[in-house]
Design a protein around this motif. Structure first.
Motif, PDB file in Angstrom:
ATOM      1  N   LEU A 168       1.104   6.735  -5.898  1.00 39.83           N
ATOM      2  CA  LEU A 168       2.503   6.797  -6.331  1.00 39.83           C
ATOM      3  C   LEU A 168       2.814   8.085  -7.072  1.00 39.83           C
ATOM      4  O   LEU A 168       3.913   8.243  -7.613  1.00 39.83           O
ATOM      5  CB  LEU A 168       2.826   5.594  -7.222  1.00 39.83           C
ATOM      6  N   GLY A 169       1.830   8.988  -7.113  1.00 35.15           N
ATOM      7  CA  GLY A 169       2.060  10.297  -7.726  1.00 35.15           C
ATOM      8  C   GLY A 169       1.822  10.357  -9.217  1.00 35.15           C
ATOM      9  O   GLY A 169       2.141  11.376  -9.850  1.00 35.15           O
ATOM     10  N   GLN A 170       1.264   9.324  -9.814  1.00 31.89           N
ATOM     11  CA  GLN A 170       1.004   9.329 -11.252  1.00 31.89           C
ATOM     12  C   GLN A 170      -0.337   9.981 -11.534  1.00 31.89           C
ATOM     13  O   GLN A 170      -1.356   9.614 -10.939  1.00 31.89           O
ATOM     14  CB  GLN A 170       1.017   7.905 -11.807  1.00 31.89           C
ATOM     15  N   ARG A 171      -0.352  10.946 -12.448  1.00 34.50           N
ATOM     16  CA  ARG A 171      -1.572  11.646 -12.812  1.00 34.50           C
ATOM     17  C   ARG A 171      -2.334  10.847 -13.841  1.00 34.50           C
ATOM     18  O   ARG A 171      -1.823  10.530 -14.917  1.00 34.50           O
ATOM     19  CB  ARG A 171      -1.246  13.033 -13.377  1.00 34.50           C
ATOM     20  N   ALA A 200       0.836  -1.198   0.000  1.00 38.14           N
ATOM     21  CA  ALA A 200       0.000   0.000   0.000  1.00 38.14           C
ATOM     22  C   ALA A 200       0.876   1.255   0.000  1.00 38.14           C
ATOM     23  O   ALA A 200       1.880   1.323   0.726  1.00 38.14           O
ATOM     24  CB  ALA A 200      -0.923   0.002   1.216  1.00 38.14           C
ATOM     25  N   TYR A 201       0.499   2.235  -0.832  1.00 35.63           N
ATOM     26  CA  TYR A 201       1.233   3.498  -0.936  1.00 35.63           C
ATOM     27  C   TYR A 201       0.236   4.655  -0.971  1.00 35.63           C
ATOM     28  O   TYR A 201      -0.868   4.500  -1.529  1.00 35.63           O
ATOM     29  CB  TYR A 201       2.096   3.508  -2.201  1.00 35.63           C
ATOM     30  N   PRO A 202       0.646   5.845  -0.445  1.00 34.93           N
ATOM     31  CA  PRO A 202       1.851   6.079   0.367  1.00 34.93           C
ATOM     32  C   PRO A 202       1.728   5.435   1.744  1.00 34.93           C
ATOM     33  O   PRO A 202       0.671   4.903   2.083  1.00 34.93           O
ATOM     34  CB  PRO A 202       1.917   7.601   0.457  1.00 34.93           C
ATOM     35  N   GLN A 253      -1.866   7.094   5.057  1.00 35.61           N
ATOM     36  CA  GLN A 253      -3.136   7.175   4.326  1.00 35.61           C
ATOM     37  C   GLN A 253      -2.990   6.649   2.898  1.00 35.61           C
ATOM     38  O   GLN A 253      -3.116   7.401   1.920  1.00 35.61           O
ATOM     39  CB  GLN A 253      -3.655   8.619   4.313  1.00 35.61           C
ATOM     40  N   PRO A 254      -2.710   5.379   2.729  1.00 34.48           N
ATOM     41  CA  PRO A 254      -2.505   4.804   1.379  1.00 34.48           C
ATOM     42  C   PRO A 254      -3.775   4.857   0.537  1.00 34.48           C
ATOM     43  O   PRO A 254      -4.877   4.648   1.031  1.00 34.48           O
ATOM     44  CB  PRO A 254      -2.081   3.367   1.667  1.00 34.48           C
ATOM     45  N   THR A 255      -3.574   5.142  -0.735  1.00 32.60           N
ATOM     46  CA  THR A 255      -4.673   5.137  -1.713  1.00 32.60           C
ATOM     47  C   THR A 255      -4.380   4.198  -2.878  1.00 32.60           C
ATOM     48  O   THR A 255      -5.256   3.971  -3.714  1.00 32.60           O
ATOM     49  CB  THR A 255      -4.928   6.549  -2.268  1.00 32.60           C
ATOM     50  N   SER A 256      -3.166   3.680  -2.948  1.00 38.23           N
ATOM     51  CA  SER A 256      -2.790   2.753  -4.020  1.00 38.23           C
ATOM     52  C   SER A 256      -2.424   1.406  -3.436  1.00 38.23           C
ATOM     53  O   SER A 256      -1.655   1.335  -2.470  1.00 38.23           O
ATOM     54  CB  SER A 256      -1.604   3.295  -4.828  1.00 38.23           C
ATOM     55  N   LEU A 257      -2.951   0.349  -4.041  1.00 38.83           N
ATOM     56  CA  LEU A 257      -2.591  -1.015  -3.675  1.00 38.83           C
ATOM     57  C   LEU A 257      -1.956  -1.692  -4.886  1.00 38.83           C
ATOM     58  O   LEU A 257      -2.494  -1.626  -5.999  1.00 38.83           O
ATOM     59  CB  LEU A 257      -3.802  -1.816  -3.227  1.00 38.83           C
ATOM     60  N   ILE A 258      -0.812  -2.295  -4.678  1.00 39.41           N
ATOM     61  CA  ILE A 258      -0.159  -3.097  -5.707  1.00 39.41           C
ATOM     62  C   ILE A 258      -0.248  -4.548  -5.279  1.00 39.41           C
ATOM     63  O   ILE A 258       0.289  -4.925  -4.224  1.00 39.41           O
ATOM     64  CB  ILE A 258       1.309  -2.678  -5.904  1.00 39.41           C
ATOM     65  N   LEU A 259      -0.924  -5.359  -6.068  1.00 38.59           N
ATOM     66  CA  LEU A 259      -1.123  -6.763  -5.712  1.00 38.59           C
ATOM     67  C   LEU A 259       0.047  -7.595  -6.216  1.00 38.59           C
ATOM     68  O   LEU A 259       0.478  -7.445  -7.368  1.00 38.59           O
ATOM     69  CB  LEU A 259      -2.430  -7.283  -6.311  1.00 38.59           C
ATOM     70  N   PHE A 274      -7.532  -8.212 -12.165  1.00 40.42           N
ATOM     71  CA  PHE A 274      -6.854  -6.930 -12.001  1.00 40.42           C
ATOM     72  C   PHE A 274      -5.613  -7.138 -11.151  1.00 40.42           C
ATOM     73  O   PHE A 274      -5.462  -8.150 -10.464  1.00 40.42           O
ATOM     74  CB  PHE A 274      -7.794  -5.898 -11.377  1.00 40.42           C
ATOM     75  N   ASN A 275      -4.683  -6.187 -11.213  1.00 40.20           N
ATOM     76  CA  ASN A 275      -3.410  -6.331 -10.493  1.00 40.20           C
ATOM     77  C   ASN A 275      -3.145  -5.182  -9.529  1.00 40.20           C
ATOM     78  O   ASN A 275      -2.005  -4.957  -9.129  1.00 40.20           O
ATOM     79  CB  ASN A 275      -2.251  -6.457 -11.485  1.00 40.20           C
ATOM     80  N   GLY A 276      -4.181  -4.445  -9.175  1.00 47.61           N
ATOM     81  CA  GLY A 276      -4.018  -3.340  -8.240  1.00 47.61           C
ATOM     82  C   GLY A 276      -5.354  -2.677  -7.985  1.00 47.61           C
ATOM     83  O   GLY A 276      -6.402  -3.129  -8.475  1.00 47.61           O
ATOM     84  N   ALA A 277      -5.314  -1.607  -7.207  1.00 43.78           N
ATOM     85  CA  ALA A 277      -6.529  -0.861  -6.894  1.00 43.78           C
ATOM     86  C   ALA A 277      -6.155   0.556  -6.518  1.00 43.78           C
ATOM     87  O   ALA A 277      -5.074   0.802  -5.956  1.00 43.78           O
ATOM     88  CB  ALA A 277      -7.314  -1.532  -5.774  1.00 43.78           C
ATOM     89  N   GLU A 278      -7.037   1.488  -6.867  1.00 48.06           N
ATOM     90  CA  GLU A 278      -6.833   2.898  -6.533  1.00 48.06           C
ATOM     91  C   GLU A 278      -8.098   3.434  -5.878  1.00 48.06           C
ATOM     92  O   GLU A 278      -9.210   3.150  -6.331  1.00 48.06           O
ATOM     93  CB  GLU A 278      -6.524   3.728  -7.785  1.00 48.06           C
ATOM     94  N   LYS A 279      -7.891   4.191  -4.806  1.00 45.97           N
ATOM     95  CA  LYS A 279      -9.000   4.881  -4.154  1.00 45.97           C
ATOM     96  C   LYS A 279      -8.925   6.349  -4.543  1.00 45.97           C
ATOM     97  O   LYS A 279      -7.973   7.043  -4.202  1.00 45.97           O
ATOM     98  CB  LYS A 279      -8.913   4.733  -2.631  1.00 45.97           C
ATOM     99  N   THR A 280      -9.914   6.823  -5.298  1.00 48.22           N
ATOM    100  CA  THR A 280      -9.879   8.180  -5.828  1.00 48.22           C
ATOM    101  C   THR A 280     -10.409   9.170  -4.791  1.00 48.22           C
ATOM    102  O   THR A 280     -11.045   8.777  -3.804  1.00 48.22           O
ATOM    103  CB  THR A 280     -10.716   8.275  -7.113  1.00 48.22           C
TER     104      THR A 280
END
Length: 276
Positions: A254-257, A190-192, A195-201, A214-220
């Protein structure tokens, strides 16, 4: 005074005009064996059948994902993207696609030829109207083939919702606050850190055969859960919206727009989304 004979009076005083196209057509038909003569309706059947096969193929086959970029604004660009996409197909599929395109070109040349030099039936208004309509359909196809691919992908994505929703339900109810291991979707990071919003499976969640995973998840920021699809039909996202409103741009943990390109609503809460 000498009176002209009947034969002399019947002689026309001006040369007879002739139809150039009809004369050329008679000459072509005279030197062309009957076995290889082509009527315009035969060329119409071959050309239209090739168009129909391409439309259905692009709609149902995940390999036709549409151009990676959505900046296809002009017909030549869209046509070039279609040829580029055909070259990326497996060899057998690429040969079939090129054979279909070759059939289109050959039948079109024959069609124009018989419409110019064929019989009166081939040079009728009906033939020219059919040719004009066929050209318009091909122009529309070349301009919108990536939309056809997207429409087909949306139809397939509706079948992916059930298995993916069952796996991602835990994420919606209890978003992880750090790395760990889940019984539903395996080990993850989980990143960051705060307060992680990105999961890399580390492993893709198991799904029924033939379904996408799917290979991950994002909380917008809207509270949506966006899942990047992988596999034959991958490259886009399935996104769950709590409000049922369309997705928007967001920045990953991870900071990707992620910039929204297009989105299609699949049901009350799920969207098929393309980001860049």
């Amino acid at each position: 005074m000498r009176i002209a004979s009947h034969k002399q009076r019947a002689t026309p005083c001006a040369p007879r005009l002739f139809d150039t196209a009809d004369t050329a057509g008679r000459f072509v038909r005279a030197v062309t064996p009957h076995a290889i003569r082509v009527r315009w309706d035969g060329a119409w059947i071959a050309n239209s059948a090739a168009l129909l096969v391409l439309v259905v193929w692009i709609a149902i086959d995940p390999l036709w994902s549409g151009p990676a970029s959505e900046h296809v604004k002009y017909l030549p660009t869209s046509a070039q993207a279609l040829f580029d996409q055909a070259r990326t197909l497996p060899l057998a599929y690429a040969c079939i696609a090129l054979a279909l395109l070759g059939l289109v070109l050959i039948s079109f040349v024959f069609w124009v030829g018989v419409s110019l030099l064929g019989s009166r039936h081939d040079r009728s208004i009906r033939s020219w109207m059919a040719l004009t309509t066929n050209v318009a359909l091909w122009i529309a196809f070349l301009a919108t083939w990536n939309d056809i691919a997207w429409l087909g992908k949306g139809v397939r994505a509706r079948h992916y919702i059930a298995p993916i929703a069952a796996i991602s339900n835990d994420l919606r109810m209890d978003w992880p606050t750090g790395g760990g291991d889940s019984a539903d979707y395996g080990p993850y990071m989980a990143y960051p850190i705060t307060q992680p919003t990105s999961l890399i499976l580390m492993t893709c969640p198991p799904v029924p055969k033939g379904m996408q995973t799917f290979n991950g998840a994002e909380k917008t920021p809207k509270g949506n859960v966006a899942l990047p699809l992988v596999g034959n039909d991958g490259g886009d996202w399935l996104e769950w919206s709590s409000t049922g409103q369309p997705p928007d741009d967001f920045t990953t943990g991870l900071g990707q727009r992620m910039q929204l390109v297009r989105a299609s609503k699949l049901d009350d809460h799920w969207f098929l989304v393309r980001y860049r």
